[in-house]
Motif scaffolding. Sequence first.
Motif, PDB file in Angstrom:
ATOM      1  N   VAL A 153       0.862  -1.277  -0.092  1.00  0.00           N
ATOM      2  CA  VAL A 153      -0.022  -0.011  -0.062  1.00  0.00           C
ATOM      3  C   VAL A 153       0.780   1.332   0.179  1.00  0.00           C
ATOM      4  N   PHE A 154       0.885   2.141  -0.995  1.00  0.00           N
ATOM      5  CA  PHE A 154       1.431   3.454  -0.806  1.00  0.00           C
ATOM      6  C   PHE A 154       0.337   4.611  -0.330  1.00  0.00           C
ATOM      7  N   LEU A 155       0.599   5.130   0.906  1.00  0.00           N
ATOM      8  CA  LEU A 155      -0.063   6.111   1.382  1.00  0.00           C
ATOM      9  C   LEU A 155       0.444   7.463   0.725  1.00  0.00           C
ATOM     10  N   CYS A 156      -0.579   8.138   0.081  1.00  0.00           N
ATOM     11  CA  CYS A 156      -0.109   9.380  -0.849  1.00  0.00           C
ATOM     12  C   CYS A 156      -1.212  10.438  -0.581  1.00  0.00           C
ATOM     13  N   ASP A 157      -0.417  11.608  -0.749  1.00  0.00           N
ATOM     14  CA  ASP A 157      -1.106  12.866  -0.431  1.00  0.00           C
ATOM     15  C   ASP A 157      -1.477  13.407  -2.241  1.00  0.00           C
ATOM     16  N   ASP A 158      -2.521  14.465  -2.135  1.00  0.00           N
ATOM     17  CA  ASP A 158      -2.964  14.873  -3.142  1.00  0.00           C
ATOM     18  C   ASP A 158      -2.372  15.980  -3.803  1.00  0.00           C
ATOM     19  N   ASP A 159      -1.154  16.176  -3.160  1.00  0.00           N
ATOM     20  CA  ASP A 159      -0.210  17.450  -3.644  1.00  0.00           C
ATOM     21  C   ASP A 159       1.170  16.955  -3.721  1.00  0.00           C
ATOM     22  N   ASN A 160       1.230  15.648  -3.919  1.00  0.00           N
ATOM     23  CA  ASN A 160       2.499  14.890  -4.122  1.00  0.00           C
ATOM     24  C   ASN A 160       3.020  15.222  -5.593  1.00  0.00           C
ATOM     25  N   ARG A 161       4.400  15.324  -5.857  1.00  0.00           N
ATOM     26  CA  ARG A 161       4.994  15.073  -7.275  1.00  0.00           C
ATOM     27  C   ARG A 161       5.723  13.664  -7.160  1.00  0.00           C
ATOM     28  N   ILE A 162       5.498  12.876  -8.085  1.00  0.00           N
ATOM     29  CA  ILE A 162       6.254  11.346  -7.846  1.00  0.00           C
ATOM     30  C   ILE A 162       6.901  10.945  -9.011  1.00  0.00           C
ATOM     31  N   ALA A 163       8.082  10.931  -9.199  1.00  0.00           N
ATOM     32  CA  ALA A 163       9.071  10.565 -10.318  1.00  0.00           C
ATOM     33  C   ALA A 163       8.684   9.193 -10.572  1.00  0.00           C
ATOM     34  N   SER A 164       8.897   8.776 -11.982  1.00  0.00           N
ATOM     35  CA  SER A 164       8.412   7.732 -12.560  1.00  0.00           C
ATOM     36  C   SER A 164       8.963   6.373 -12.117  1.00  0.00           C
TER      37      SER A 164
ATOM     38  N   ARG B 172      10.480  16.347   0.909  1.00  0.00           N
ATOM     39  CA  ARG B 172      10.654  17.818   0.969  1.00  0.00           C
ATOM     40  C   ARG B 172       9.578  18.638   0.011  1.00  0.00           C
ATOM     41  N   GLN B 173       9.575  20.132   0.321  1.00  0.00           N
ATOM     42  CA  GLN B 173       8.950  20.875  -0.272  1.00  0.00           C
ATOM     43  C   GLN B 173      10.032  21.439  -1.299  1.00  0.00           C
ATOM     44  N   PRO B 174       9.510  21.940  -2.510  1.00  0.00           N
ATOM     45  CA  PRO B 174      10.276  22.277  -3.611  1.00  0.00           C
ATOM     46  C   PRO B 174      11.595  23.126  -3.310  1.00  0.00           C
ATOM     47  N   ASP B 175      11.244  24.120  -2.383  1.00  0.00           N
ATOM     48  CA  ASP B 175      12.581  24.872  -1.903  1.00  0.00           C
ATOM     49  C   ASP B 175      13.347  24.504  -0.800  1.00  0.00           C
ATOM     50  N   GLU B 176      13.042  23.252  -0.223  1.00  0.00           N
ATOM     51  CA  GLU B 176      13.894  22.775   0.970  1.00  0.00           C
ATOM     52  C   GLU B 176      14.990  21.805   0.448  1.00  0.00           C
ATOM     53  N   ASN B 177      15.838  21.751   1.409  1.00  0.00           N
ATOM     54  CA  ASN B 177      17.034  20.724   1.408  1.00  0.00           C
ATOM     55  C   ASN B 177      16.540  19.506   2.200  1.00  0.00           C
ATOM     56  N   ILE B 178      17.157  18.498   1.540  1.00  0.00           N
ATOM     57  CA  ILE B 178      16.994  17.070   2.609  1.00  0.00           C
ATOM     58  C   ILE B 178      17.903  17.208   3.586  1.00  0.00           C
ATOM     59  N   ILE B 179      17.420  17.211   4.905  1.00  0.00           N
ATOM     60  CA  ILE B 179      18.500  17.353   6.197  1.00  0.00           C
ATOM     61  C   ILE B 179      18.917  15.952   6.550  1.00  0.00           C
ATOM     62  N   PHE B 180      18.293  15.040   6.447  1.00  0.00           N
ATOM     63  CA  PHE B 180      18.744  13.463   7.017  1.00  0.00           C
ATOM     64  C   PHE B 180      19.010  12.808   5.683  1.00  0.00           C
TER      65      PHE B 180
ATOM     66  N   PHE C 215      17.295   8.375  -0.385  1.00  0.00           N
ATOM     67  CA  PHE C 215      17.536   8.191  -1.739  1.00  0.00           C
ATOM     68  C   PHE C 215      16.192   8.018  -2.482  1.00  0.00           C
ATOM     69  N   LEU C 216      15.221   7.730  -1.713  1.00  0.00           N
ATOM     70  CA  LEU C 216      13.801   7.820  -2.328  1.00  0.00           C
ATOM     71  C   LEU C 216      13.106   9.079  -2.031  1.00  0.00           C
ATOM     72  N   GLU C 217      12.461   9.768  -2.981  1.00  0.00           N
ATOM     73  CA  GLU C 217      12.234  11.193  -2.876  1.00  0.00           C
ATOM     74  C   GLU C 217      10.800  11.418  -3.321  1.00  0.00           C
ATOM     75  N   ILE C 218       9.967  12.013  -2.654  1.00  0.00           N
ATOM     76  CA  ILE C 218       8.489  12.462  -3.261  1.00  0.00           C
ATOM     77  C   ILE C 218       8.576  13.822  -2.990  1.00  0.00           C
ATOM     78  N   THR C 219       8.003  14.905  -3.900  1.00  0.00           N
ATOM     79  CA  THR C 219       8.078  16.230  -3.609  1.00  0.00           C
ATOM     80  C   THR C 219       6.731  16.524  -3.006  1.00  0.00           C
ATOM     81  N   HIS C 220       6.704  17.301  -1.950  1.00  0.00           N
ATOM     82  CA  HIS C 220       5.202  17.716  -1.423  1.00  0.00           C
ATOM     83  C   HIS C 220       5.009  19.291  -1.750  1.00  0.00           C
TER      84      HIS C 220
END
Length: 514
Positions: free
Chosen positions: A324-335, A358-366, A422-427
Amino acid sequence: MKILIHRHAGQLIDILSIGGDSIPVGSLNCISAFWYLAKEYPEELILWCEERIYKDLNLEEINKIFHHDLIMASYAVYSEYLPRAVGYIDHMPYVNVNRNVSYGTWFMSTDVGGIKGNTLLKFKHFFSKESDFGFLLNSIAKIGLENGLFCYSVPSLIVNREIPLVKKINADNSDLFRFVYSHYTTIWTTILFFCFISKEKNIPIKSYISAFFNSKKFKKEIDLRDLPIKSTQLSQLSNNIDVILPTIGRTEQVKQVLNDLRNQSLTPYQVILIEQKPGEDHTSDLQGLVKEKWPFQLVHIFTQRTGVCYARNLGLEKVISDWVFLCDDDNRIASSVLSDALSEIRRLGVNMINTAYRQPDENIIFKKIKQWGTFGAGNSIVKSEFLENVRFSNTFEHGYGEDKDFGMQLRNRGCDIIYDPFLEITHLKAPMGGFRIKKVFKWEAESPQPKPSPTVMALILKYYTLEQRYGYKLSMFLKFYRKQTIKNPIAYFKIMNKSWDKSLYWGKYLLDQS
């Protein structure tokens, strides 16, 4: 495999190979023998075991427990090292261990456990002079967990035994304060001291002062990248994955998410779209999307009742796939996200994964794969078998904490929470984000206002130990003192106690209503 048998974590009794042959090491003590075995047998698993537990050591389960090189596991049969008082300053899920299941924690017991030899050697630089075996094991796990070591309490390390009631704590106050000073920011040592004074009615001044003469290990970096993870566990599950997608008032964003899912290299089996639109006369805004042709089954649920917990639970009832993938409705998901996520789950031998989010203007912290102290309800892929009887609690509807509660339910069923940067979804955090439907809570008319939020208090009451509750309360009081106008500390603590009591009342009320 080498088995170090000791008495009371100090005296070395014997070292055995898997065939039962004894390995002579001279007059070494327990810790010296531990380091010796790691150096001489770096490619082997090094087990430690209290002599009276050896007959109950579950050797048949060892390969299943230690299924890759970056696993450290133990189990408290008779004794734990750190007292529950560490909860005064650590409010993470790792402290309140569920001993009935495999549970992610840095709490290590000297009773029985193990770690790979070459993995252990990574920590020798920091701890070569440590003389307390329990302190050493817990320190390795505490630092290791933040650097990608997978640490667990595992009851299957022993056989033919009911879950025992641990009666002995090995660390005294001096050990506790030394550990806290070494592994946390310095202020927590002082907060622990105040907790002892105010709650324990004890003034451990000697332990407090002596702690500051120890070296700091907080945020030490351990590079484990040359120890690649490849789990030996073989998954019999398919790659079928269902997506749960709740939405309210975001037609364009939902279309974007559906197109991202259409373009996945691993096509979902089902996308369960839960559309919420309050009002008796309201009808769906998504009929155009629903009628389009999609490469997956699009299950559309329309409801006039709001609440993301309710919506996600409707989706969970429709799940039929292995994942199951729990997804939000304002995600961007690479192919490649879904395909890569399942590959990572199998490589790590885990049951779920949280992506970077992360949001588009954020850096990955961990930036390291590691066990995770929280849970993301919009960026998680979970094995379906762990979701049976797990639901988003309406206690937290329209408030905060439903994701953490869901993660705790998974933990207490033996599903560890893993973060993979190393897996990333943009919020996107779309402009109509948040809860979008404002609910007026009964406590909003209270004066003073409950603090913390009653939904946060419900989470505290449900999952925190008594020590964690008290420590959270004290640290919150200290944190907010600088942010308010009442500078008389007596008056301030009086008003904050009223706010805490109101939160306590409403938190219990929410739990009673669920």
